[in-house]
Design an enzyme around this catalytic site. Structure first.
Site, short mmCIF file in Angstrom:
data_model
loop_
_atom_site.label_atom_id
_atom_site.label_comp_id
_atom_site.label_asym_id
_atom_site.label_seq_id
_atom_site.Cartn_x
_atom_site.Cartn_y
_atom_site.Cartn_z
N ASP A 8 3.69 -7.44 21.81
CA ASP A 8 4.39 -8.66 22.17
C ASP A 8 5.87 -8.30 22.33
OD1 ASP A 8 5.48 -8.48 19.61
OD2 ASP A 8 4.70 -10.41 18.90
N CYS A 65 3.71 -5.31 17.18
CA CYS A 65 4.45 -6.58 17.21
C CYS A 65 5.61 -6.43 16.24
CB CYS A 65 3.54 -7.78 16.91
SG CYS A 65 2.71 -7.79 15.32
N THR A 67 5.77 -7.16 12.96
CA THR A 67 5.31 -6.60 11.68
C THR A 67 4.02 -5.81 11.79
OG1 THR A 67 4.03 -8.60 11.29
CG2 THR A 67 6.28 -8.57 10.40
N HIS A 98 -11.34 8.13 6.17
CA HIS A 98 -12.26 7.37 5.31
C HIS A 98 -12.79 6.11 5.97
CE1 HIS A 98 -10.77 9.17 1.22
NE2 HIS A 98 -11.12 10.09 2.10
N HIS A 135 -18.57 7.53 3.25
CA HIS A 135 -17.68 6.81 4.17
C HIS A 135 -18.49 6.05 5.22
CE1 HIS A 135 -14.50 8.69 2.07
NE2 HIS A 135 -14.70 9.89 2.59
C1 RB5 Z 1 7.24 -12.60 16.60
O1 RB5 Z 1 8.46 -13.16 16.23
C2 RB5 Z 1 6.50 -12.09 15.38
O2 RB5 Z 1 6.02 -13.17 14.64
C3 RB5 Z 1 5.35 -11.19 15.80
O3 RB5 Z 1 5.86 -10.13 16.54
C4 RB5 Z 1 4.57 -10.55 14.68
O4 RB5 Z 1 5.38 -9.98 13.72
C5 RB5 Z 1 3.49 -11.36 14.09
O5 RB5 Z 1 2.69 -10.89 13.26
#
Ligand code: RB5
Length: 144
Positions: A8, A65, A67, A98, A135
């Site tokens: 994203d 993204c 996070t 694993h 595994h």
């Molecule tokens: C976008 O602001 C953010 O929420 C997205 O990139 C991501 O971190 C969501 O999990």
């Protein structure tokens, strides 16, 4: 390796750098977008990557993204996908050895480009430890 990559807006520029680097390294990379840094929804990119990996069109998927969390949650809804959200190389290595992870996610707001590259390299280079039946048995329970 046939690899699908998506991001994203949070992961857009890191995704572009990674696409270029992996292509230079000889991988067949399919970039599902985003195509600009405008705000987008992570699920729109996680879905085609996860579905393509589950269908065998791609051997691995990489999703970025802010996070890595939204990408991992979305990708793991697809049966056959084992997505790992990674911010260290130890987890990257053992998620392959694993858990036979087939989708890697990370956050561009969590890891820098250098660490992201190392995580990707370790994750791509590590084989599933098929010699240890425990595994495969554990993964079969996930799939069941
Ligand atoms: C976008 O602001 C953010 O929420 C997205 O990139 C991501 O971190 C969501 O999990």
């Amino acid at each position: 390796m046939r690899i699908a990559i998506g991001a994203d807006h949070g992961g857009f520029s890191l995704k572009n750098e990674l696409v270029e680097r992996l292509r230079k390294a000889g991988h067949e990379v399919t970039d599902v977008g985003a195509t600009s840094a405008e705000a987008t929804d992570y699920a729109d990119f996680a879905k085609p990557v996860a579905l393509g990996v589950a269908a065998g069109k791609f051997e691995r998927g990489i999703l970025i993204c802010g996070t890595g969390v939204g990408m991992a949650i979305t990708a793991n809804r697809v049966k056959g996908v084992r997505a790992v959200n990674c911010s260290d190389t130890f987890t990257a290595r053992f998620s392959r050895a694993h858990n036979d992870s087939n989708v890697l996610t990370f956050g561009a707001r969590v890891v820098g480009a250098g660490l992201a590259n190392d995580i990707v390299d370790v994750w791509l280079a590590t084989a599933f430890d098929a010699a240890e039946p425990r595994h495969a048995r554990r993964i079969a329970k996930i799939e069941a």
